[in-house]
Design an enzyme around this catalytic site. Structure first.
Site, PDB file in Angstrom:
ATOM      1  CG  ASP A 116      -2.272   0.471   1.014  1.00 38.95           C
ATOM      2  OD1 ASP A 116      -2.397   1.586   0.476  1.00 38.95           O
ATOM      3  OD2 ASP A 116      -3.226  -0.250   1.353  1.00 38.95           O
ATOM      4  CG  ASP A 224      -4.583   5.564   0.646  1.00 36.32           C
ATOM      5  OD1 ASP A 224      -5.440   4.698   0.818  1.00 36.32           O
ATOM      6  OD2 ASP A 224      -4.589   6.661   1.246  1.00 36.32           O
ATOM      7  CD  GLU A 283      -8.426   4.138  -2.218  1.00 38.85           C
ATOM      8  OE1 GLU A 283      -9.334   3.775  -1.468  1.00 38.85           O
ATOM      9  OE2 GLU A 283      -7.644   5.055  -1.903  1.00 38.85           O
ATOM     10  CG  HIS A 355      -9.107  -1.298   4.234  1.00 40.96           C
ATOM     11  ND1 HIS A 355      -8.850  -1.290   2.871  1.00 40.96           N
ATOM     12  CD2 HIS A 355      -8.714  -0.094   4.689  1.00 40.96           C
ATOM     13  CE1 HIS A 355      -8.323  -0.138   2.545  1.00 40.96           C
ATOM     14  NE2 HIS A 355      -8.218   0.614   3.617  1.00 40.96           N
ATOM     15  CG  ASP A 356     -11.469   2.085   3.300  1.00 41.70           C
ATOM     16  OD1 ASP A 356     -10.982   1.989   4.441  1.00 41.70           O
ATOM     17  OD2 ASP A 356     -10.831   2.528   2.319  1.00 41.70           O
TER      18      ASP A 356
END
Ligand code: TEU
Length: 584
Positions: A116, A224, A283, A355-356
């Site tokens: 990430d 990210d 992302e 995860h969000d």
């Protein structure tokens, strides 16, 4: 050369012509959120050695790439998305030696490791920011976004923030630094100051760090909020939101004016000349189809694929806590538009979960009576689309949302801040709690359910987040032993993507777009056509109106989610999904 590099495609330089079949078209990514994956030392928090321990499980599932949510040194204000040292591992997760071991052990099993990359912002405890905030004359002052109070106002006065933007985590996107009397920008928490990408020194420092990880053996990056790094200058006020008092600043930071230039520069400085089998995923909240084509056109050398959010915003109102029911026709329209928009050039990620996001089976399926069927249906529909599928840890087990007791059950900064802010605006605690139960990111963050033991095999200590009580029934041990489990269905879908070029590269054609409960489409390549039909409801549904219906009745059934599928193309049973194949 590591095991995963020893394949013929590596000879091709990164940046191939459009429509070229690329390795990641037939790959499946698995996301690990390390805190909640597997603890190895009994401190109740998952860690790198825990991930190593479960690599054989992931190899059995058959995934190609493991995306690790952040494991860098971090105060953990946003569970690691606030990084204080990009070149070290947080002691919670282990050491650099543990990391090297993970890379080696993953490569030995043919699994790539994708990191990430969180470079829109750092932690406020990163030495760059510590130096930047130390004085207005600091050599790193310009590495972040510092601004004086609004003209004519005193620092700290209500409304004196340089712009009226709201942060993603509630409250203003600016924080006053008392010592220097200026504000810094933080699109996320106040402990996540935004880096100033206008400054070439910032960009070079980021690229150097990325090269360091690639030299260490990692296979790429999931970047990210990377479409937020270019801000539209001068920074200025946005439209005030209905639920006020702050404004939507996104027109000034989503896909800003220099975003393509920055990503092309990053490609040149970091990836050029390296293996074509590195993976780059952008992302990109609020990215449009047209922008996504530009970002992922191989000839432009920006990123391999986008990770976009349109379909997971369809059950939101003006903001994510205004929940509204999802219409299947809208979901099909959205996913179908992305399929069509990237049909000729570009590539997309396919996901229901990360995860969000709340758990897919609770959100899009039925986590009660038809949990197993609907979890398999969702997997079937998603994995048969064109794009690279992502499996979020526990999704392959059909893990569900968490039964939160009350406000104190939420730990995620976004949820905690929103609860406080919404109560401050006069909303009732019950109403806010209801929205959190449905939409909180914490739904995705309960530990992976490995077995039926008290902490689900996640830890021998006290878990940092309680395990879901349903782990006695839903767990990996039980599913590995059951050939009809959700796990084995995912395994078969991954196998199909690997073995069948129609699934990886076939054209996509949506059928019955207006149907309120049937999701149907074909994929075709050369002489082969695959048909997917899925019943998003708890009632029997005939599949009427398909082109050349009789032919499909006689076609080969490749995969179904009911143990006894029967012949032909009968009415679909509750949450039934079928995949047929026709052709030479
Ligand atoms: O998330 C980006 C993002 O815009 C949202 O999905 C966000 O997390 C939130 O749910 C908005 O409502 C990325 C990470 O995935 C997330 O975990 C981080 O908190 C965020 O960036 C900041 O780094």
């Amino acid at each position: 050369m590591s095991a995963v590099e020893a394949t013929p495609e590596t000879t091709q330089p990164k940046g191939t012509p459009p429509r070229e079949r690329q390795w990641f078209h037939s790959a499946v990514v698995y996301q690990v959120y390390p805190r909640s994956f597997q603890d190895s030392d009994g401190d109740g928090i998952g860690d790198l050695r825990g991930v190593v321990r479960r690599l054989d499980y992931l190899a059995t599932l058959g995934i190609d790439v493991l995306w690790l949510s952040p494991i860098y040194a971090s105060p953990q204000d946003d569970n690691g998305y606030d990084i204080s040292d990009y070149q070290d591992i947080d002691p919670t997760f282990g050491t650099l030696a543990d990391f090297d071991d993970l890379v080696a052990q993953a490569h030995a099993r043919g699994i790539r490791i994708v990191m990430d990359l969180v470079v829109n912002h750092t932690s406020d405890e990163h030495p760059w920011f510590v130096e930047s905030r130390s004085s207005k004359d600091s050599a790193k002052r310009d590495w972040y976004w510092w601004r004086p109070p609004r003209e004519g106002m005193d620092a700290g006065a209500p409304g004196a923030e340089p712009t009226n933007w709201q942060s993603f985590f509630s409250g203003p996107a600016w924080e006053l630094d008392e010592a220097t009397g200026e504000y810094y920008l933080h699109l996320f928490s106040r402990k996540q100051p935004d880096l100033n990408w206008e400054n070439p020194e910032v960009r070079e420092a980021v690229y150097a760090m990325m090269r360091w990880w690639l030299d260490r053996g990692v296979d790429g990056f999931r970047m990210d909020v990377i479409n937020m790094i270019s801000k539209d200058l001068p920074l200025r006020d946005g439209r005030v939101l209905d639920h006020g008092p702050y404004a939507d600043g996104s027109p000034f930071y989503i896909c800003g004016p220099r975003i393509h230039e920055f990503l092309q520069e990053m490609h040149r400085e970091v990836f050029a000349g390296r293996s074509e089998k590195l993976l780059t995923v952008g992302e990109m909240p609020a990215v449009t189809v047209d922008e996504a084509v530009l970002f992922t056109d191989p000839a432009r050398r920006e990123v391999d694929m986008v990770f976009q959010f349109e379909h997971v915003g369809l059950d939101h109102g003006e903001h994510k806590w205004d929940r509204r029911p999802l219409e299947l026709a809208e979901l099909k329209a959205s996913l179908g538009r992305w399929q069509a928009g990237l049909a000729e050039v570009g590539w997309n990620s396919l996901y229901w979960n990360n995860h969000d996001q709340p758990r897919a089976v609770s959100r899009f399926g039925d986590d009660g009576q038809y949990r197993v069927e609907s979890a398999k249906l969702l997997a079937t529909v998603l994995h048969l689309h064109r794009g690279t599928p992502y499996v979020y840890q526990g999704e392959e087990l059909g893990m569900t949302n968490v039964p939160f007791e009350g406000a104190q059950s939420f730990l995620d900064i976004e949820s905690v801040n929103y609860y406080r802010a919404a109560l401050g605006l006069g909303r009732s605690p019950e109403e806010v709690l209801e929205a959190l139960r449905e939409g909180s990111r914490d739904n995705a963050r309960s530990p992976v359910q490995w077995d039926a033991s008290p902490h689900a095999g996640f830890t021998t200590g006290e878990p940092w987040f309680p395990v879901n009580p349903n782990h006695a029934e839903i767990n990996a041990d039980a599913e590995l032993a059951d050939p009809d489990s959700v796990f084995h269905h995912y395994r078969r879908l991954i196998e199909l993507r690997h073995s069948d070029p129609v699934v990886a590269d076939g054209d996509f054609h949506m059928l019955l777009p207006e149907h309120p409960s049937i999701y149907a489409f074909t994929r075709s390549l050369d002489t082969q056509t695959v048909l997917v039909v899925a019943n998003f409801s708890g009632d029997d549904q005939p599949v009427d109106g398909l082109p050349s219906e009789e032919d499909w009745g006689a076609a080969e059934l490749v995969l179904g989610n009911y143990p006894e599928p029967g012949a032909g193309l009968p009415p679909l049973r509750p949450w039934e999904a079928r995949v047929y194949r026709r052709g030479a």
